[in-house]
Design a protein around this motif. Sequence first.
Motif, mmCIF file in Angstrom:
data_model
loop_
_atom_site.group_PDB
_atom_site.id
_atom_site.type_symbol
_atom_site.label_atom_id
_atom_site.label_comp_id
_atom_site.label_asym_id
_atom_site.label_seq_id
_atom_site.Cartn_x
_atom_site.Cartn_y
_atom_site.Cartn_z
ATOM 1 N N SER A 183 -10.223 -2.280 3.883
ATOM 2 C CA SER A 183 -8.818 -2.658 3.682
ATOM 3 C C SER A 183 -8.008 -2.218 4.890
ATOM 4 O O SER A 183 -7.971 -1.027 5.222
ATOM 5 C CB SER A 183 -8.254 -1.973 2.437
ATOM 6 O OG SER A 183 -6.840 -2.008 2.497
ATOM 7 N N LEU B 256 -5.049 -1.823 5.106
ATOM 8 C CA LEU B 256 -3.881 -1.011 4.737
ATOM 9 C C LEU B 256 -3.908 0.353 5.438
ATOM 10 O O LEU B 256 -2.863 0.907 5.754
ATOM 11 C CB LEU B 256 -3.881 -0.819 3.215
ATOM 12 C CG LEU B 256 -2.633 -0.266 2.562
ATOM 13 C CD1 LEU B 256 -1.426 -1.147 2.857
ATOM 14 C CD2 LEU B 256 -2.822 -0.150 1.050
ATOM 15 N N HIS C 62 -10.339 -7.016 4.040
ATOM 16 C CA HIS C 62 -9.478 -7.011 2.847
ATOM 17 C C HIS C 62 -8.028 -6.818 3.283
ATOM 18 O O HIS C 62 -7.722 -5.873 4.015
ATOM 19 C CB HIS C 62 -9.936 -5.894 1.906
ATOM 20 C CG HIS C 62 -9.216 -5.862 0.596
ATOM 21 N ND1 HIS C 62 -9.536 -6.698 -0.457
ATOM 22 C CD2 HIS C 62 -8.182 -5.097 0.159
ATOM 23 C CE1 HIS C 62 -8.743 -6.437 -1.487
ATOM 24 N NE2 HIS C 62 -7.892 -5.470 -1.134
ATOM 25 N N ASP D 30 -4.173 -6.470 2.100
ATOM 26 C CA ASP D 30 -3.332 -6.104 0.951
ATOM 27 C C ASP D 30 -1.883 -6.525 1.153
ATOM 28 O O ASP D 30 -1.205 -6.029 2.060
ATOM 29 C CB ASP D 30 -3.389 -4.587 0.742
ATOM 30 C CG ASP D 30 -4.709 -4.141 0.138
ATOM 31 O OD1 ASP D 30 -5.090 -4.704 -0.907
ATOM 32 O OD2 ASP D 30 -5.344 -3.235 0.709
ATOM 33 N N HIS E 104 -5.465 -10.024 -0.988
ATOM 34 C CA HIS E 104 -5.194 -9.459 -2.307
ATOM 35 C C HIS E 104 -3.682 -9.460 -2.493
ATOM 36 O O HIS E 104 -2.978 -8.634 -1.901
ATOM 37 C CB HIS E 104 -5.777 -8.035 -2.357
ATOM 38 C CG HIS E 104 -5.427 -7.258 -3.573
ATOM 39 N ND1 HIS E 104 -5.684 -5.906 -3.690
ATOM 40 C CD2 HIS E 104 -4.846 -7.626 -4.748
ATOM 41 C CE1 HIS E 104 -5.274 -5.484 -4.866
ATOM 42 N NE2 HIS E 104 -4.739 -6.505 -5.522
ATOM 43 N N MET F 244 -0.414 -8.684 -4.199
ATOM 44 C CA MET F 244 0.282 -7.841 -5.171
ATOM 45 C C MET F 244 1.744 -8.245 -5.084
ATOM 46 O O MET F 244 2.594 -7.485 -4.589
ATOM 47 C CB MET F 244 0.066 -6.363 -4.827
ATOM 48 C CG MET F 244 -1.354 -5.889 -5.128
ATOM 49 S SD MET F 244 -1.808 -4.374 -4.255
ATOM 50 C CE MET F 244 -2.424 -5.067 -2.722
ATOM 51 N N PRO G 246 -2.386 -0.340 -8.359
ATOM 52 C CA PRO G 246 -2.117 -0.944 -7.048
ATOM 53 C C PRO G 246 -0.810 -0.443 -6.442
ATOM 54 O O PRO G 246 0.119 -0.073 -7.154
ATOM 55 C CB PRO G 246 -2.025 -2.446 -7.369
ATOM 56 C CG PRO G 246 -1.592 -2.501 -8.784
ATOM 57 C CD PRO G 246 -2.208 -1.307 -9.460
ATOM 58 N N GLY G 247 -0.760 -0.416 -5.120
ATOM 59 C CA GLY G 247 0.476 -0.061 -4.431
ATOM 60 C C GLY G 247 0.272 0.836 -3.231
ATOM 61 O O GLY G 247 1.061 0.781 -2.293
ATOM 62 N N GLY H 66 -5.453 5.475 -0.414
ATOM 63 C CA GLY H 66 -5.694 6.917 -0.469
ATOM 64 C C GLY H 66 -5.613 7.553 -1.835
ATOM 65 O O GLY H 66 -5.544 8.780 -1.943
ATOM 66 N N ASP I 165 -11.886 -2.121 -6.001
ATOM 67 C CA ASP I 165 -10.864 -1.765 -5.011
ATOM 68 C C ASP I 165 -10.117 -0.513 -5.451
ATOM 69 O O ASP I 165 -9.464 -0.516 -6.499
ATOM 70 C CB ASP I 165 -9.891 -2.950 -4.876
ATOM 71 C CG ASP I 165 -8.815 -2.737 -3.814
ATOM 72 O OD1 ASP I 165 -8.842 -1.708 -3.128
ATOM 73 O OD2 ASP I 165 -7.946 -3.628 -3.691
ATOM 74 N N GLY J 156 -10.093 3.867 -3.995
ATOM 75 C CA GLY J 156 -10.772 5.162 -4.025
ATOM 76 C C GLY J 156 -12.270 5.087 -3.814
ATOM 77 O O GLY J 156 -13.003 6.025 -4.162
ATOM 78 N N GLY K 287 -10.445 1.490 2.091
ATOM 79 C CA GLY K 287 -9.397 1.605 3.105
ATOM 80 C C GLY K 287 -9.474 2.936 3.810
ATOM 81 O O GLY K 287 -9.991 3.057 4.928
ATOM 82 N N SER K 288 -8.989 3.984 3.125
ATOM 83 C CA SER K 288 -8.915 5.298 3.764
ATOM 84 C C SER K 288 -10.299 5.849 4.098
ATOM 85 O O SER K 288 -10.444 6.591 5.073
ATOM 86 C CB SER K 288 -8.136 6.274 2.874
ATOM 87 O OG SER K 288 -8.645 6.269 1.554
HETATM 88 C C1 DX5 Z 1 -4.272 -0.583 -3.326
HETATM 89 C C2 DX5 Z 1 -4.976 -1.587 -2.445
HETATM 90 C C3 DX5 Z 1 -6.288 -1.130 -1.916
HETATM 91 C C4 DX5 Z 1 -6.205 0.045 -1.024
HETATM 92 C C5 DX5 Z 1 -7.520 0.731 -1.000
HETATM 93 O O1 DX5 Z 1 -3.197 -1.190 -3.949
HETATM 94 O O2 DX5 Z 1 -5.209 -2.790 -3.166
HETATM 95 O O3 DX5 Z 1 -6.960 -2.211 -1.255
HETATM 96 O O4 DX5 Z 1 -5.854 -0.254 0.279
HETATM 97 O O5 DX5 Z 1 -7.387 1.897 -0.273
HETATM 98 P P1 DX5 Z 1 -8.297 3.165 -0.531
HETATM 99 O O6 DX5 Z 1 -9.720 2.726 -0.248
HETATM 100 O O7 DX5 Z 1 -7.787 4.158 0.409
HETATM 101 O O8 DX5 Z 1 -8.143 3.543 -1.987
#
Ligand code: DX5
Length: 221
Positions: free
Chosen positions: A9, A11, A34, A36, A67, A69, A142-143, A146, A176, A178, A198-199
């Motif tokens: 991701s 993000l 991915h 976001d 994705h 949101m 979602p939002g 990390g 998706d 953590g 992501g993180s």
């Molecule tokens: C959260 C996003 C995820 C997020 C995942 O709303 O949809 O895609 O970036 O990030 P990590 O892997 O850090 O949880």
Amino acid sequence: MPTYRIAPSILSADFARLGEEVRNVVRDGADIIHFDVMDNHYVPNLTIGPLVCEAIRPHVQVPIDVHLMVKPVDRIIPDFAKAGANIITFHPEASDHVDRSLQLIRDNGCKAGLVFNPATPLSYLDYVMDKIDIILIMSVNPGFGGQSFIPEALKKIAEARQRIDASGREIMLEVDGGIKIDNIAAAAKAGADTFVAGSAIFGKPDYKAVIDAMRTQLAST
Ligand code: DX5
Ligand code: ZN
């Protein structure tokens, strides 16, 4: 072993160097990017739109997985398709006409899917399985990147896997939120085949080391 896909991701990427970031992560083994999209309305955060999708499109050949949101959903779908998205997913609570939104995504040449928040029931799938190419199970609310993986998501992944197998269709099952090296195998065992992180990836200096370690975990399932 199923075909497993790692979907970093962006993000958690460095937005000042986004082209380089996506090139590097694909070079280091990513299968999907991915993307976001948050609107400060459906979720309490604001991120990126079609212009940024269009900007990164020439940098990578792999699918871009958008994705959404956002609420409402439909207005922005054609814009993302034109910007080079390959997969578009949305949250069913954010669309007044879920069947129509799924069809709209396909009519614009993209794979379509629904995203399930931790407390959203899978019953939204009951009458639309034939219009679904991907199911995305959120393992955080979602939002934000990390956050910590919510273990109850494993049960929902398993239930989604049963629905997919019963359908007899090829439908991707993505998780998706953590996802890290130490829990990716559990998500795979529950039935996921596509893993957003992501993180865990962009938060670390060596993307290849993380992606390789994730693949080693997946190979052990
Ligand atoms: C959260 C996003 C995820 C997020 C995942 O709303 O949809 O895609 O970036 O990030 P990590 O892997 O850090 O949880
Ligand atoms: Zn996401």
